[in-house]
Design a protein around this motif. Structure first.
Motif, PDB file in Angstrom:
ATOM      1  N   GLU A 155     -26.214  94.444 -38.157  1.00 22.45           N
ATOM      2  CA  GLU A 155     -27.550  94.812 -38.593  1.00 22.45           C
ATOM      3  C   GLU A 155     -27.492  95.632 -39.868  1.00 22.45           C
ATOM      4  OE1 GLU A 155     -29.361  97.094 -35.513  1.00 22.45           O
ATOM      5  OE2 GLU A 155     -28.029  98.813 -35.776  1.00 22.45           O
ATOM      6  N   VAL A 183     -29.716  98.745 -41.430  1.00 29.42           N
ATOM      7  CA  VAL A 183     -30.709  99.751 -41.089  1.00 29.42           C
ATOM      8  C   VAL A 183     -31.128 100.466 -42.376  1.00 29.42           C
ATOM      9  CG1 VAL A 183     -31.232 101.810 -39.738  1.00 29.42           C
ATOM     10  CG2 VAL A 183     -29.710 100.052 -38.807  1.00 29.42           C
ATOM     11  N   ARG A 224     -33.180 103.494 -43.678  1.00 25.99           N
ATOM     12  CA  ARG A 224     -33.768 104.749 -43.205  1.00 25.99           C
ATOM     13  C   ARG A 224     -34.495 105.422 -44.372  1.00 25.99           C
ATOM     14  NH1 ARG A 224     -32.909 107.711 -38.762  1.00 25.99           N
ATOM     15  NH2 ARG A 224     -31.126 106.372 -38.239  1.00 25.99           N
ATOM     16  N   ASP A 256     -41.954 100.004 -38.018  1.00 28.50           N
ATOM     17  CA  ASP A 256     -40.780 100.557 -37.334  1.00 28.50           C
ATOM     18  C   ASP A 256     -40.263  99.618 -36.250  1.00 28.50           C
ATOM     19  OD1 ASP A 256     -43.123 100.949 -35.859  1.00 28.50           O
ATOM     20  OD2 ASP A 256     -42.241 102.634 -34.757  1.00 28.50           O
ATOM     21  N   GLN A 257     -41.042  98.578 -35.899  1.00 34.02           N
ATOM     22  CA  GLN A 257     -40.605  97.600 -34.905  1.00 34.02           C
ATOM     23  C   GLN A 257     -39.953  96.374 -35.551  1.00 34.02           C
ATOM     24  OE1 GLN A 257     -40.908  98.411 -31.677  1.00 34.02           O
ATOM     25  NE2 GLN A 257     -41.845 100.344 -32.370  1.00 34.02           N
ATOM     26  N   THR A 258     -39.719  96.437 -36.853  1.00 32.15           N
ATOM     27  CA  THR A 258     -39.121  95.304 -37.563  1.00 32.15           C
ATOM     28  C   THR A 258     -37.740  94.997 -37.006  1.00 32.15           C
ATOM     29  OG1 THR A 258     -40.334  95.874 -39.581  1.00 32.15           O
ATOM     30  CG2 THR A 258     -38.391  94.451 -39.811  1.00 32.15           C
ATOM     31  N   ASP A 259     -37.519  93.753 -36.647  1.00 32.06           N
ATOM     32  CA  ASP A 259     -36.225  93.301 -36.140  1.00 32.06           C
ATOM     33  C   ASP A 259     -36.083  91.829 -36.524  1.00 32.06           C
ATOM     34  OD1 ASP A 259     -33.801  93.137 -34.900  1.00 32.06           O
ATOM     35  OD2 ASP A 259     -34.603  93.106 -32.860  1.00 32.06           O
ATOM     36  N   GLU A 260     -35.766  91.601 -37.797  1.00 29.62           N
ATOM     37  CA  GLU A 260     -35.746  90.255 -38.362  1.00 29.62           C
ATOM     38  C   GLU A 260     -34.331  89.894 -38.799  1.00 29.62           C
ATOM     39  OE1 GLU A 260     -38.220  88.160 -38.650  1.00 29.62           O
ATOM     40  OE2 GLU A 260     -40.001  89.391 -38.256  1.00 29.62           O
ATOM     41  N   ARG A 268     -29.463  91.544 -38.779  1.00 28.31           N
ATOM     42  CA  ARG A 268     -30.829  91.903 -38.420  1.00 28.31           C
ATOM     43  C   ARG A 268     -31.274  93.110 -39.238  1.00 28.31           C
ATOM     44  NH1 ARG A 268     -31.726  88.765 -33.989  1.00 28.31           N
ATOM     45  NH2 ARG A 268     -33.855  89.578 -33.831  1.00 28.31           N
ATOM     46  N   ARG A 275     -33.599  96.368 -39.687  1.00 32.53           N
ATOM     47  CA  ARG A 275     -34.388  97.379 -38.971  1.00 32.53           C
ATOM     48  C   ARG A 275     -34.822  98.448 -39.959  1.00 32.53           C
ATOM     49  NH1 ARG A 275     -33.199 100.631 -35.257  1.00 32.53           N
ATOM     50  NH2 ARG A 275     -30.934 100.820 -35.520  1.00 32.53           N
ATOM     51  N   VAL A 310     -36.323 102.329 -40.319  1.00 28.26           N
ATOM     52  CA  VAL A 310     -36.432 103.613 -39.615  1.00 28.26           C
ATOM     53  C   VAL A 310     -37.100 104.604 -40.565  1.00 28.26           C
ATOM     54  CG1 VAL A 310     -35.186 105.493 -38.492  1.00 28.26           C
ATOM     55  CG2 VAL A 310     -34.352 103.139 -38.284  1.00 28.26           C
TER      56      VAL A 310
END
Length: 581
Positions: A542, A544, A546, A562-566, A575, A577, A579
């Motif tokens: 992933e 991330v 931030r 904040d719910q992004t998970d692509e 993936r 994410r 934050v």
């Protein structure tokens, strides 16, 4: 003639014919103040205009203590300095130093000598120019860091953390993934290479549009930002020369295909279109010598000059650009409104309900065609002297006051003269609203085929259209749609297509955030959400991003970012994410 008299006359000319500006000023002022020579005569005798000589006299009256006989800078130098500098320059050149290196070396020793002066000394001494040297042959000194060559095969996705100034761009990645940009470009015929495929090239160009740089050449200050490169899917973003080279490689026929596919894509992504559209021309200035470039009116400068004429259509409700054409010649511009109508019918299956535009955009015959199609329009009529004279003779009893609904307008109660007229080339009656007291010296003449709608609504709607220049200016200014006049000669049709894409992505962001941002300008959205630094952590499976703490982060969280998970295909299928701190 006596030789002594002739010699004395020659020497006298040294005083009467000044050899420099200071001497000339002295003799001119002496003739005026001491000899009593009239101002105009003194000015003509010593080569001044009457006005400039009056200024010279005025300055002398306020500063009579001025000293005309000061030593020149060269006379004030210590003896032997010039010879010593010549020797130092020659000695440093024998050490294989360039003129700039010599100038810097002298500055470190407290001697000021420009590179041009150094070059003049070396030329007099018979030194030839140095051949171009490699970096390791140059003196040891601070140098700019050279970025790697852009190559998708060198993309490094090993676990690490990087800091980026372009953290806000990652908010757009989920939409670009769902849009399947690689398929759109392949279907449109965009070129690519093994080092920089077409999707990576376009994402690089699109990133510059989205981040709001004033000119494309500013990418050179960001080539080392790894976050910007990750957005594009490359090891580094391509350099400035790539921007011009790639836009020239794309065939012009590719852009209409991409524009149609992108319109369908953003509609599928949730961008809703209104029923009323603001249309306008924009001239992108051109400063070259190409004889094939026509002159067009530039509203910002109130003059005609060489430039490329671009037609723009903007949704009045969402303020998003939905159509553009940058390949217009002067003889084609009148029919561009009909081409937009055909484009809209093909894309949506129905005609636009209302078009708002300026009077010079098309002809009365085309207005008649729009009326037969059932398309409502509001435009301006050109104010001729005969029309203004007839309006001036209209009695006051024929006018009536209306009240506009906008609470922010300074002129909310204009006077209106409502009449039905006919025009040559237009079949049927037209409604002409003559509007006074709207903030202009002369009355405004509105033409419309909306025969029953209230005058307050029509005037208020066109008053909103008055802001189209401001709204389109948002795209021109923020999305820097004047690249033809900048240091990077990006093709106009490429620039327009990137502007359409960036505008729609910003609207998607605004609609998702809500809370009044649906009608915010792109610059406002950029300032609150996109202009954000972030720490990008590349992990095994992933990525991330931030973000630092910001006042507007709660709006992004409320919008579900904040719910992004692509899964991002061009980033090793890792993936994504987001934050928010």
């Amino acid at each position: 003639m006596n030789p002594n008299s002739k010699n004395r006359l020659t020497l006298a000319q040294r005083f009467l014919q000044p050899s420099n500006s200071t001497h000339r000023q002295y003799e001119a002022l002496r003739a005026f103040f001491v000899d009593g020579v009239p101002s105009a005569e003194a000015a003509a005798r010593f080569g001044y205009t009457p006005a400039s000589f009056r200024v010279l006299v005025h300055q002398f009256r306020h500063q009579p203590e001025r000293n005309f006989f000061v030593p020149t800078p060269r006379e004030g130098r210590p003896p032997g300095r010039q010879r010593r500098l010549h020797e130092l320059v020659v000695t440093l050149r024998k050490q294989n130093l360039s003129v700039h290196d010599i100038s810097r070396a002298l500055a470190r020793d407290g001697e000021t000598l420009s590179p041009a002066a150094v070059a003049a000394i070396l030329k007099r001494e018979g030194f030839a120019k140095l051949p171009r040297r490699l970096d390791d042959e140059r003196p040891d000194q601070p140098r700019p860091v050279t970025a790697d060559v852009a190559d998708v095969r060198q993309l490094d996705l090993t676990p690490r953390a990087v800091r980026t100034q372009f953290g806000g761009l990652f908010l757009f990645l989920p939409w670009l993934r769902v849009a399947h940009l690689d398929k759109l470009l392949a279907r449109s015929g965009f070129p690519g290479s093994q080092m920089v495929p077409a999707p990576c090239a376009l994402r690089s160009l699109l990133a510059l549009k989205l981040c709001g740089n004033a000119r494309h050449c500013h990418v050179m200050s960001s080539v080392l930002d790894e976050g910007l490169a990750l957005f594009a899917g490359l090891n580094v973003v391509p350099k400035r020369s790539f921007l011009t080279e790639y836009s020239c490689r794309v065939e012009p026929a590719c852009y209409p295909k991409l524009m149609r596919d992108w319109f369908d894509t953003v509609s599928r992504l949730g961008l809703r279109w209104g029923a009323s559209f603001d249309l306008d021309f924009h001239t992108i200035p051109f400063h070259g010598e190409d004889a094939l470039v026509e002159k067009h009116y530039v509203s910002k400068r109130s003059r005609r000059q060489k430039g490329m004429l671009a037609f723009l259509a903007q949704d009045a409700d969402t303020r998003v650009f939905c159509y553009a054409n940058g390949e217009l010649r002067r003889g084609e511009q009148n029919d561009e409104i009909l081409r937009f109508v055909d484009y809209w019918k093909q894309r949506t299956g129905h005609l636009p309900e209302e078009l708002i535009f300026f009077s010079k955009l098309t002809t009365y015959a085309n207005l008649s065609r729009l009326n037969r199609m059932g398309i409502q329009f509001i435009t301006l009529r050109r104010r001729s002297p005969q029309l203004l004279a007839a309006i001036a003779l209209t009695p006051a009893s024929a006018w009536r006051r209306i009240e506009l609904e906008s609470p922010s307008r300074a002129y909310k109660t204009p006077r209106v003269l409502d009449r039905r007229i006919t025009l040559s080339g237009y079949d049927g009656p037209l409604r002409q609203l003559t509007v006074a007291d709207l903030g202009h010296e002369e009355p405004t003449l509105l033409l419309t085929n909306q025969l029953t709608r209230s005058p307050s609504h029509l005037v208020g709607r066109y008053a909103q259209r008055m802001l189209i220049e401001n709204n389109i200016e948002d795209g021109i200014d923020f999305f820097h749609m004047d690249a033809l006049s900048s240091a990077v000669a990006l093709k106009i049709n490429c620039d327009l297509q990137l502007t359409l894409m960036a505008s729609s992505l910003y609207r998607l962001l605004a609609v998702r955030i809500g809370h009044g941002y649906e009608v915010a300008k792109s610059r406002h959205l950029f300032r609150d959400f996109i202009d954000a630094t972030a720490e990008v952590s590349i992990r095994e499976s992933e990525i991330v991003v931030r973000f630092q703490k910001r006042a507007h982060n709660p709006l992004l969280i409320a919008a579900g970012f904040d719910q992004t998970d692509e899964v991002i295909p061009w980033l090793g299928k890792k993936r994504l994410r987001l934050v928010f701190g």
